[in-house]
Design a protein around this motif. Structure first.
Motif, PDB file in Angstrom:
ATOM      1  N   SER B  84      47.245 -14.084 100.383  1.00  0.00           N
ATOM      2  CA  SER B  84      48.298 -15.061 100.095  1.00  0.00           C
ATOM      3  C   SER B  84      49.609 -14.712 100.772  1.00  0.00           C
ATOM      4  CB  SER B  84      48.520 -15.136  98.584  1.00  0.00           C
ATOM      5  OG  SER B  84      49.776 -15.733  98.303  1.00  0.00           O
ATOM      6  N   GLN B  86      52.348 -15.799  99.740  1.00  0.00           N
ATOM      7  CA  GLN B  86      53.341 -15.725  98.679  1.00  0.00           C
ATOM      8  C   GLN B  86      53.288 -14.396  97.927  1.00  0.00           C
ATOM      9  OE1 GLN B  86      52.875 -18.065  95.057  1.00  0.00           O
ATOM     10  NE2 GLN B  86      55.016 -18.705  95.183  1.00  0.00           N
ATOM     11  N   THR B  87      52.095 -13.989  97.489  1.00  0.00           N
ATOM     12  CA  THR B  87      51.977 -12.764  96.684  1.00  0.00           C
ATOM     13  C   THR B  87      51.648 -11.547  97.537  1.00  0.00           C
ATOM     14  OG1 THR B  87      49.614 -13.066  96.338  1.00  0.00           O
ATOM     15  CG2 THR B  87      51.084 -14.113  94.744  1.00  0.00           C
ATOM     16  N   PHE B 174      53.184 -22.718  99.138  1.00  0.00           N
ATOM     17  CA  PHE B 174      52.355 -23.284  98.066  1.00  0.00           C
ATOM     18  C   PHE B 174      51.649 -24.548  98.555  1.00  0.00           C
ATOM     19  CE2 PHE B 174      56.910 -23.728  97.511  1.00  0.00           C
ATOM     20  CZ  PHE B 174      57.133 -25.089  97.431  1.00  0.00           C
ATOM     21  N   ARG B 186      46.272 -23.165  94.670  1.00  0.00           N
ATOM     22  CA  ARG B 186      47.109 -22.039  94.290  1.00  0.00           C
ATOM     23  C   ARG B 186      47.284 -21.022  95.410  1.00  0.00           C
ATOM     24  NH1 ARG B 186      50.196 -23.018  90.585  1.00  0.00           N
ATOM     25  NH2 ARG B 186      49.962 -21.287  89.165  1.00  0.00           N
ATOM     26  N   LEU B 187      48.447 -20.380  95.402  1.00  0.00           N
ATOM     27  CA  LEU B 187      48.718 -19.172  96.178  1.00  0.00           C
ATOM     28  C   LEU B 187      48.797 -19.382  97.694  1.00  0.00           C
ATOM     29  CD1 LEU B 187      46.377 -16.944  94.011  1.00  0.00           C
ATOM     30  CD2 LEU B 187      48.868 -16.800  94.034  1.00  0.00           C
ATOM     31  N   THR B 358      53.195 -25.338  91.241  1.00  0.00           N
ATOM     32  CA  THR B 358      54.322 -24.602  91.785  1.00  0.00           C
ATOM     33  C   THR B 358      55.433 -25.533  92.275  1.00  0.00           C
ATOM     34  OG1 THR B 358      53.099 -22.621  92.385  1.00  0.00           O
ATOM     35  CG2 THR B 358      54.999 -23.136  93.738  1.00  0.00           C
ATOM     36  N   THR B 430      58.133 -16.376  87.179  1.00  0.00           N
ATOM     37  CA  THR B 430      57.110 -15.897  88.107  1.00  0.00           C
ATOM     38  C   THR B 430      56.557 -14.556  87.631  1.00  0.00           C
ATOM     39  OG1 THR B 430      58.677 -14.702  89.521  1.00  0.00           O
ATOM     40  CG2 THR B 430      58.230 -16.988  90.098  1.00  0.00           C
ATOM     41  N   HIS B 434      54.578 -15.276  91.743  1.00  0.00           N
ATOM     42  CA  HIS B 434      53.934 -16.587  91.673  1.00  0.00           C
ATOM     43  C   HIS B 434      54.363 -17.345  90.413  1.00  0.00           C
ATOM     44  CE1 HIS B 434      50.985 -19.595  92.567  1.00  0.00           C
ATOM     45  NE2 HIS B 434      50.343 -19.398  91.441  1.00  0.00           N
ATOM     46  N   ASN B 459      47.156 -16.524  87.480  1.00  0.00           N
ATOM     47  CA  ASN B 459      47.364 -17.846  86.906  1.00  0.00           C
ATOM     48  C   ASN B 459      46.500 -17.926  85.662  1.00  0.00           C
ATOM     49  OD1 ASN B 459      47.529 -20.509  86.290  1.00  0.00           O
ATOM     50  ND2 ASN B 459      46.448 -21.214  88.096  1.00  0.00           N
TER      51      ASN B 459
END
Ligand code: SF4
Ligand code: SF4
Ligand code: SF4
Lengths: 179, 653
Positions: B84, B86-87, B174, B186-187, B358, B430, B434, B459
């Motif tokens: 990901s 994001q993470t 996202f 997601r992610l 998100t 978050t 996330h 999640n």
């Protein structure tokens, strides 16, 4: 011709209830695998869901007769403002399209109402449609006797149409010799 | 012959333009089942922690569940895994619909994408014929619009398409991958697809899927269907209507949203509106929903329909498909009273391809920063005055990465740090970078605490389930609930529920019980994500037709492998630890496993530490949350513990 009693099998299709899940396709193909349920493949199903969520079209169609020649023209229905595709309502296994044909051999498929020995309680597609978009009814009618083609004959007929009688006879002869 | 699966992967290298069909090792299925488990194994083997999410070496894996495409009802999931953006951890997101069964009928269990294309392309898989095709004419097109255009140009109305929209092309963190009535949201996996310049994958398959023990398998499928029918006719009493029946929350059918609207925090996870749901709102929303939702629809071979076709005059495709909580996320985040707003904006958001969980939270975050004076008119030129219009404004900026949108497109965590000026204080929802479901309640719930803290999916909706979310008020209700509870792994669970009194958090259930209550639903989710069965008829819901007792028999009959309950637990633990290992190797530690400060009004720091440690121990992890050598070796993951040792992970935590 003599009159006989005939069992009329009716599947009632309530399009309003159909969720478009295609469980009917999945289970029909599994039922007709040999041995039964040993494989599944919606492309071999004798029911086919015409599905277009953007037009709100959810139309289950059963495979009917094989036809050697396509119609002279095409039909296109508009129902409550929704325009269906060409030939969408047609049940024929027809040279104009690949619906209701075995994916590899091209042989025609036809709904046999899940004929089985011992008979099934109800056709499999009906049983697997929990939303009751498909329901089953039976009634008796008096009809004139007819000679009914079985699957093999229908298949052969389409081979004859495609390749000519002589070629089919020759091929059968050759296979017999090999065996 | 391979049963239930095809035994082949499709390996696509977009840098080189190569396509390979590769036979897989059947032993991998015995060890990991397929779907998520096998994806995690491939990522472990082939994507070391040095590989960045937007590196050509990152893989994007479209895995098909082991039972997907067989007649097993509701087995239709695609499990998409990657790293990901994001993470910076392993991401997996799951989608339903029709794509995965089609891929299996085309003859593949998985499509593994590596490399990066120089220009935008799409993949066309038509049984044995696989092509990489130019997609420059699809640039900027909506996700469903793309699917329609591809079906038309291929002249293949039955092709199933998974596509990204503008958000994916612009690598929004996202961005989702959209397909039919479902999406893998997601992610930020859509951003990875966009980074690879892959607009879509279209599939058509007409081959058989084989079953090892057909008669036995069908019998088991029929039992699932019979139970499903019974269960739909007998909703669970004493719980909100949206979760009383099967399905991924029946929010397209049910109008009553008293529960969500009262319990979820509105805006940027700001405050609850406990008395929002009035008779007047109920009537208004009923009217809006009945007008918008044209028909209830289902995924492939699913007897439960939980999606809706929603009419939308603004879209080129005229309608779109929605399910579940997306119905509310925009309305709640924008703090409006209008359900109609959600139906309208969600349609555009889906065409742009962004995550409906998100995205609204990022927008609400921006609105709050503006109100606090941290973002100004300079950052948001021409910012409208109503929240509804502001959300449309932000949506546009984010998916185009225009102006402030370029920062917001990285999600709340990163945006808060990039904006600075005190914006971090508004990053209040978050975990592990996330955005979470905005539930902010009173007293610490120990079960949710652990799900939130420790889940690899990051999640909660992907690991919770099976049990009521709050205790029943009376003993009679509890007795009624447990009396036909056949799904429990052991009788202890019935005791936990029977003795669970309202107001007993955080010290009831006792810690050992909490560990079990966290483990069981999560285990069921892992089984779903490996087999491809929808959580809406399994792990996520109460009293589902699929459970720990029939799963081993269904899997065994389909595949011919002999897997009993113990073995299935073991495989799931192996997969659970392998996912964990991928993340530990990428730096995940105990300090990351913490819900935001205001998640509950009343917190118990010492008790929380005890809970976390007890749970780590229960899982066979050390105090840092790292699977111990013994745990790994017992599961046959020696290669993981060796890697941990080589990297010194055990030494300095
Ligand atoms: S099983 Fe029933 S609901 Fe599903 S597609 Fe077939 S007819 Fe429609
Ligand atoms: S009645 Fe039987 S053969 Fe006909 S479509 Fe249904 S399942 Fe197939
Ligand atoms: S329960 Fe809903 S999401 Fe799950 S398979 Fe059925 S229709 Fe799809």
């Amino acid at each position: 011709m003599a009159k006989t009693k005939k069992k009329i099998k009716v599947i009632r299709i309530d399009m309003d209830k159909c969720s478009g899940c295609r469980a009917c396709e999945a289970i029909c193909s599994a039922f007709h695998a040999s041995p039964k349920y040993s494989s599944n493949n919606p492309a071999r199903a004798r029911i086919r869901l015409v599905r277009d969520p953007f037009e709100e079209i959810f139309l289950p169609v059963y495979a009917g007769e094989y036809t050697a020649a396509e119609c002279m023209g095409r039909d296109k229905y508009v129902v409550e403002g929704k325009e269906y595709g060409e030939c969408d309502f047609c049940r024929a296994s027809c040279p104009s399209r690949d619906a209701f044909k075995e994916p590899d051999s091209g042989l025609p498929l036809k709904c046999d109402m899940c004929e089985d020995d011992p008979p099934q309680e109800e056709p499999l597609c009906v049983k697997w449609c929990l939303l009751d978009a498909l329901t089953y009814e039976e009634r008796e009618e008096e009809v004139e006797e007819e000679v009914k083609l079985d699957d093999l004959e229908t298949g052969l007929e389409s081979l004859v149409d495609n390749y000519g009688l002589q070629k089919v006879i020759d091929t059968v002869a050759r296979i017999t010799q090999k065996g | 012959m391979r049963y239930a699966e095809t035994g082949y992967n499709l390996e696509i290298d977009l840098s080189r333009g190569s396509i390979e069909r590769v036979e897989t090792d059947p032993r991998l299925t015995e060890l990991h089942l397929g779907g998520l488990g096998t994806n995690a194994k491939i990522l472990w083997d082939r994507v070391p922690p040095e590989v960045e999410p937007f590196s050509p070496d990152n893989l994007l894996i479209f895995g098909v569940g082991l039972l997907t495409g067989t007649p097993a009802p509701s087995a239709n999931r695609t499990i998409i895994s990657t790293i990901s953006p994001q993470t910076l951890l392993m991401a997996f997101s799951v989608m339903g619909g029709f794509w995965a069964p089609e891929l299996k009928h085309a003859g593949y269990d998985r499509v593994i994408i590596r490399g990066k294309s120089a220009s935008l392309v799409y993949l066309w898989i038509n049984n044995d014929k696989v092509e990489i095709r130019d997609a420059s004419h699809l640039q900027g097109k909506g996700a469903q619009e793309t699917a329609e255009l591809i079906r038309q140009e291929l002249n293949e109305p039955r092709a199933q398409v998974a596509a990204i929209g503008l958000a994916g092309e612009n690598r929004v963190y996202f961005a989702s991958i959209e397909h039919d009535k479902s999406s893998a949201s997601r992610l930020g996996i859509g951003a990875v697809m966009g980074d690879k310049k892959l607009k879509a994958i279209a599939v058509r398959g007409t081959k058989d899927i084989n079953i090892a023990r057909p008669a036995e398998f069908l019998e088991l499928c029929n039992e699932v269907l019979e139970y499903t029918r019974w269960r739909q006719e007998n909703p669970i009493k004493g719980v909100p209507a949206i979760i009383a029946r099967l399905g991924a929350a029946q929010e397209m059918d049910e109008v009553d949203e008293a529960w969500h609207t009262a319990n979820f925090a509105w805006g940027n996870a700001r405050y609850r509106r406990k008395d929002f749901w009035t008779e007047e709102i109920a009537q208004k929303w009923e009217h809006t929903q009945k007008k918008a939702v044209r028909r209830l629809i289902a995924c492939y071979n699913c007897p439960v329909r939980c999606g809706g076709v929603v009419s939308h005059p603004g879209l080129s495709v005229k309608r779109y498909m929605m399910k579940c909580f997306t119905k509310l996320t925009y309305t709640i985040a924008a703090m409006t009273n209008e359900l109609e707003f959600d139906f309208r904006i969600a349609g555009y958001a889906q065409e742009y391809g962004i995550d409906g969980y998100t995205a609204p939270q990022v927008m609400a975050f921006a609105v709050e920063l503006y109100e606090a004076g941290i973002l100004t008119d300079q950052d948001l030129p021409g910012f409208p005055s109503s929240n509804e219009e502001r959300f449309f404004y932000l949506l546009d900026k984010i998916v185009r990465r225009e102006g402030i949108g370029d920062i917001l497109a990285n999600g709340v965590y990163w945006a808060a740090r990039q904006i600075g000026r005190g914006a971090e204080a508004y990053d209040r929802n978050t975990i592990k970078k996330h955005e979470q479901i905005p539930i902010k309640l009173g007293t610490l719930n120990p079960i949710y605490f652990l799900w939130w803290s420790t889940g690899e999916k990051i999640n909660i909706t992907q690991i919770e389930g099976q049990m009521p979310q709050a205790p029943f008020a009376t003993r009679e209700e509890r007795e009624e609930f447990v009396k036909d509870w056949i799904q429990v792994p052991n009788e202890r669970f019935k005791e936990y529920i029977l003795n669970w009194e309202p107001g007993s958090f955080p010290y009831y259930p006792p810690i050992p019980a909490v560990c079990e209550m966290v483990d069981w639903p999560e285990t069921m989710h892992y089984i779903d994500d490996c087999t491809g069965v929808c959580a809406g008829v399994s792990s996520f819901v109460m009293k589902p037709p699929y459970h720990i007792h029939n799963f081993p028999r269904i899997i065994s009959a389909a595949t011919g492998l002999d897997i009993d309950e113990d073995e299935l637990w073991k495989i799931t633990r192996r997969n659970r630890n392998l996912l964990r290992a991928n993340n530990v190797r990428r730096g995940l530690r105990r300090k990351d496993e913490r819900p935001p400060e205001d998640h509950w009004k009343k917190r118990f720091p010492e008790y929380e530490a005890k809970l976390l440690e007890a749970y780590y121990e229960y899982r066979g992890w050390n105090k840092e949350g790292i699977p111990t050598k013994e745990t790994l070796n017992q599961l046959g993951l020696d290669y993981v513990s060796e890697d941990f040792e080589r990297r010194g992970i055990y030494n300095h935590g």
